[in-house]
Design an enzyme around this catalytic site. Sequence first.
Site, PDB file in Angstrom:
ATOM      1  N   ASP A 172       1.215  -1.324   0.016  1.00 56.42           N
ATOM      2  CA  ASP A 172       0.271  -0.091   0.004  1.00 56.42           C
ATOM      3  C   ASP A 172       0.813   0.927   0.415  1.00 56.42           C
ATOM      4  O   ASP A 172       2.146   1.299   0.301  1.00 56.42           O
ATOM      5  CB  ASP A 172      -0.682  -0.089   1.413  1.00 56.42           C
ATOM      6  CG  ASP A 172      -2.378   0.147   1.105  1.00 56.42           C
ATOM      7  OD1 ASP A 172      -2.231   1.933   0.450  1.00 56.42           O
ATOM      8  OD2 ASP A 172      -3.246  -0.466   1.237  1.00 56.42           O
TER       9      ASP A 172
ATOM     10  N   HIS B  66      -2.996   3.217  -4.402  1.00 50.40           N
ATOM     11  CA  HIS B  66      -1.779   2.684  -4.012  1.00 50.40           C
ATOM     12  C   HIS B  66      -1.147   2.254  -3.815  1.00 50.40           C
ATOM     13  O   HIS B  66      -0.567   1.168  -2.891  1.00 50.40           O
ATOM     14  CB  HIS B  66      -3.017   1.895  -2.671  1.00 50.40           C
ATOM     15  CG  HIS B  66      -4.825   2.165  -1.903  1.00 50.40           C
ATOM     16  ND1 HIS B  66      -4.214   2.974  -1.308  1.00 50.40           N
ATOM     17  CD2 HIS B  66      -5.550   2.066  -2.430  1.00 50.40           C
ATOM     18  CE1 HIS B  66      -6.098   3.011  -0.441  1.00 50.40           C
ATOM     19  NE2 HIS B  66      -6.356   3.088  -1.686  1.00 50.40           N
TER      20      HIS B  66
ATOM     21  N   GLU C  94      -9.628   2.831  -5.120  1.00 48.39           N
ATOM     22  CA  GLU C  94      -9.408   4.200  -4.560  1.00 48.39           C
ATOM     23  C   GLU C  94      -8.861   4.733  -5.556  1.00 48.39           C
ATOM     24  O   GLU C  94      -6.955   5.229  -5.200  1.00 48.39           O
ATOM     25  CB  GLU C  94      -9.370   4.620  -3.178  1.00 48.39           C
ATOM     26  CG  GLU C  94     -10.842   3.637  -2.231  1.00 48.39           C
ATOM     27  CD  GLU C  94      -9.978   3.703  -0.784  1.00 48.39           C
ATOM     28  OE1 GLU C  94     -11.086   4.343  -0.315  1.00 48.39           O
ATOM     29  OE2 GLU C  94      -8.875   3.463  -0.439  1.00 48.39           O
TER      30      GLU C  94
HETATM   31  C1  ACM Z   1     -11.551  -0.200   1.099  1.00 45.56           C
HETATM   32  O1  ACM Z   1     -11.804  -0.688   2.221  1.00 45.56           O
HETATM   33  N1  ACM Z   1     -10.573   0.259   0.139  1.00 45.56           N
HETATM   34  C2  ACM Z   1     -11.187  -1.834   0.014  1.00 45.56           C
END
Ligand code: ACM
Length: 766
Positions: free
Chosen positions: A190, A260, A324
Site C-alpha cells: 500500500d 495505493h 480508490e
Molecule cells: C478498501 O477498503 N479501500 C477496499
Amino acid sequence: MKTNHLLAATALFAMIAGPAAARTTASYRTIPLPQHITELPGEAPFILGADVTVNAPASLANEAEMLRQYLPDGLKGTSSGSITLRDDLVDTNPEAYTIEVDGNDITVRGASAAGTFYGIQTLRKSLPATLDADAQIELPAAIITDKPRFSYRGTHFDVSRHFFNTDEVKSFIDMIALHGVNTLHWHLTDDQGWRIEIKKYPRLTEVGSYRPNSIIGRTGPGYDNTPVSGFYTQDEAREIIDYAAKRHITIIPEIDLPGHMMAAMASYPELGCTGGPYSVWCEWGVNDGVLCPGKDNTMQFIADVLNEVMDLFPAPYIHIGGDECPKVVWASCPHCQARIKELGLVEKDGVSPESQLQGYVTKFACDVVRKHGKSAIGWDEILECDIPRDAIIMSWRGVEGAAEGTRRGHRVILTPTSHCYFDFYQTKDTQNEPYAIGGLTTVERVYSLEPCLPGMTDEQKELVMGCQANLWTEYIPTFSHVQYMELPRLAALSEVQWLQPEARDFEDFKTRIPALMAVYDKMGYNYARHIADVDVRYDVDTDGRSLVMTCSSLPGYDIRYTLDGSKPTPESTLYTAPVKLADDCIISTTTFKDGVEGRPVCDTLAVGPLTFARCTLAVEPDAGYAFGGGQQLTDGLSGTCNYRTGRWIGFSGKNCDATIELAEPAKLSEVSFNVDVFSCDGLVDCRGVEVYGMAPGSDKFELLATEEYPEMDASRQFEVANHTVKFAPRELSKLRVVIKPQWVLPDSHPLRGCLGFLFVDEITAR
Ligand code: ACM
Ligand code: ZN
C-alpha cells in the site's frame, strides 16, 4: 438391547459407588454451530484422559499432529478409548465432516483432510477450557454432521499500514483456523509500506518497506516520530504459506494497483506519471499519486510483480486491488493521454477516458493472471469499466458491487463496510475504546450479514463465493490490538460463513459465546468483551412522555443500573424489566457475573419542551442511515461525532424536514439542532434552516425564522456543529424545522462534485 444393558450397568455402578464426581462435560454446541448434533443419551460417554491415543492414516499425519497440539494440557487418568481420524467420508462438499462419539472411540471423518481438520476444530472447541478435579473430560455419545455453507471463508489482514512479524502472522492464522476460516487475504502493499520481497525489484523493500513516522489521528496535526518498517523475505513468505496450508488456509496475496502505490513509486519513481520524487506516505486516506499506465515500463512492472508473486503463492487467486484510484494526474499526464489516444478511449455513458484507462490496467492484470492459470480478484471499483468475466469482485463499498457483479456474471465475495470492517468501532461507547477509524460494526451487526442478497436470482446466488472480514491497520499498531479488533466479531462472521441462514440465531449464539471466550482466555487472546456488556435500547413513548430503556446481555449476567451517573455496584438497582425515564438523568448500566463486572454503558438524557414529542419526517433519511427515523430527533439523547452509532440520521440530496407535535403548547423563542461534521466521509455542515410554528388552535404553519450559513470552511474536519435560531417568543403547539444541506460538495473538498451528507440529531427548543 445394547442400550438397555448399558443403562442397567450405569445404574448398578451408581448404586455401588454412589454418585460419581461430575466430570467436566464437553458441549458440541460450538461456534460455528455444527449442522446436526444427535446425542445418544443411552450410550456410554467417551472419557478423555491423559493416555488417549490418536490413530490416523499417513494421509492425515498432519491433522493428527494438530489434534495432539489442541488436546488440553494436564489431562490425567485413562481414556475409555482412542480417537480415530479418517478422510473417507462420502460427500460432495470436500469440507464436510462427521464426528461419532461412543464409549470406545471418537471418530472424526472428513470428506478430505480439510473436512477432518474442521471436525478436529469442532472437537477441540467442544472440550471445556478448564479441567475438573479428575482432570478428565466426559464426551457424551453423539453423532455430529457438518459442512460449511460457503467455500470462500475469508479474513483480510493489512500488514502495510503496520507491519506484523512472521510469528504474529502465524498467530493470526491459528486464530482464524479456530473459527473455520479457510482463506487469508494478505494485503501486502500500500502507500504506507511494501512488505513482500520481489527479487526483480529489490528497492521495493529496500526503500518501500520503511516510513519514518505516521500522522497522528486521521489528519494530524503532527506526526508520531515512530518509524514503521519490515517486510517478508520470500523464504519467510513460504514458511507462512506452509504454516497456513497445514491449517487448511489458503493465502491470497494482494498487490493493490494502480492506486495505493506510493511505496512502489518511492522505490522506482519512473513508475509514476511525473517521475517523482515520491516518498512512502506517512498519512492515511487516498493519495492522488498512482501508477502511470501510459508508460510501457509501468505495465511491465505490473506483469513482473504479479508473476513473481504468483510463483511464490500457490493460491488459485491473486488480488489485484483496484480500489480508490484518483485519475487527476492521468488527466494531465502526456503518457496517459497518449495511451488513451492509442486505445481510442472516449467518454462513454458518463465514464471518462481516464476511468476507462483503469479498465485497461485491470484487463491487463487479469490477462497476466489468467496466463498463470489463476483468477484475479479486485475491489468493486473495477466494475466501473468493462472487465473480463473471470475477474472476481470483492464488494466493499456496500453490497451493490455484489449485486452488479453477479448481474454481469462475475463471481463475488462480500466484504461490505456495513458489516465486515473490523477496523470500525465495535461499540457506541467510543470514548472508552482504542482510537479507531470510525464506524460501528457490532458483533450483532456482523451476525446479521446475509451474503445472498434479497433481489438475487438463483443463478446470481450461485456466484456468491462467500464473505470476509477486512482488517485495515492504520490505527492498529500492535498484534494484541489486532486480536481485540478481530475477536469475537470473527466468531459472528464464522456463523455467517458456515451456517445455513435458517440456522442462524443471534440469541442462541449468545448462549454459546462464553465457551468460546473461555477458549480465547486459554489461548491468551486479547478479545473484546462488549457482547457481555449491557445492550441498551431506547424507545420514545410519545403518549407516556418518556423514554423506555430496555436492556439485555448474555444469559446468566445480572444487569444493574444507576441514574445519577455513578458507576453501578453489585448493590445498584437490578434490571428486571423495561424502565421508563422522564427526567434529566445520566444512565449507567453494567453487568455482573460471578463477581466479575463488565464495562459501564453510559447515556445522558436531557429533557426539554420538545423531548418525547412526536416527530415525523416529510422525506425519509437514506436507507443505510435511517436508524430509528425522525423520532430520534426528539429522544433526549444527543449523538457524539461518530455518525454510525445510531444516534444520527443521515440524508443525501434532500432536506431534513421534521414536524414536531408538542404534547402541550409551550412558549418558545429559539430552536437548536446539531449537525455532524465528518468531512473526509462527505458529512459537511448544513447551509440553512427554516423554522415554522403553529399556534394552538390554528392549522397553519407560519415562518418564524430563517437562516443561511456560508459554505463550510475546508479546515473544519470533525465536530458536532450546533445551530441555534432565535425568534420572537410565541406560544406554539407544533414546529416544523427544515434543515438544508450543502447538496454538491465544493471544489475545496476532496470528494468534490459528489453529493454531501447531512447528518442531524437532537432538535431542542427553549
Ligand atoms: C478498501 O477498503 N479501500 C477496499
Ligand atoms: Zn501517466
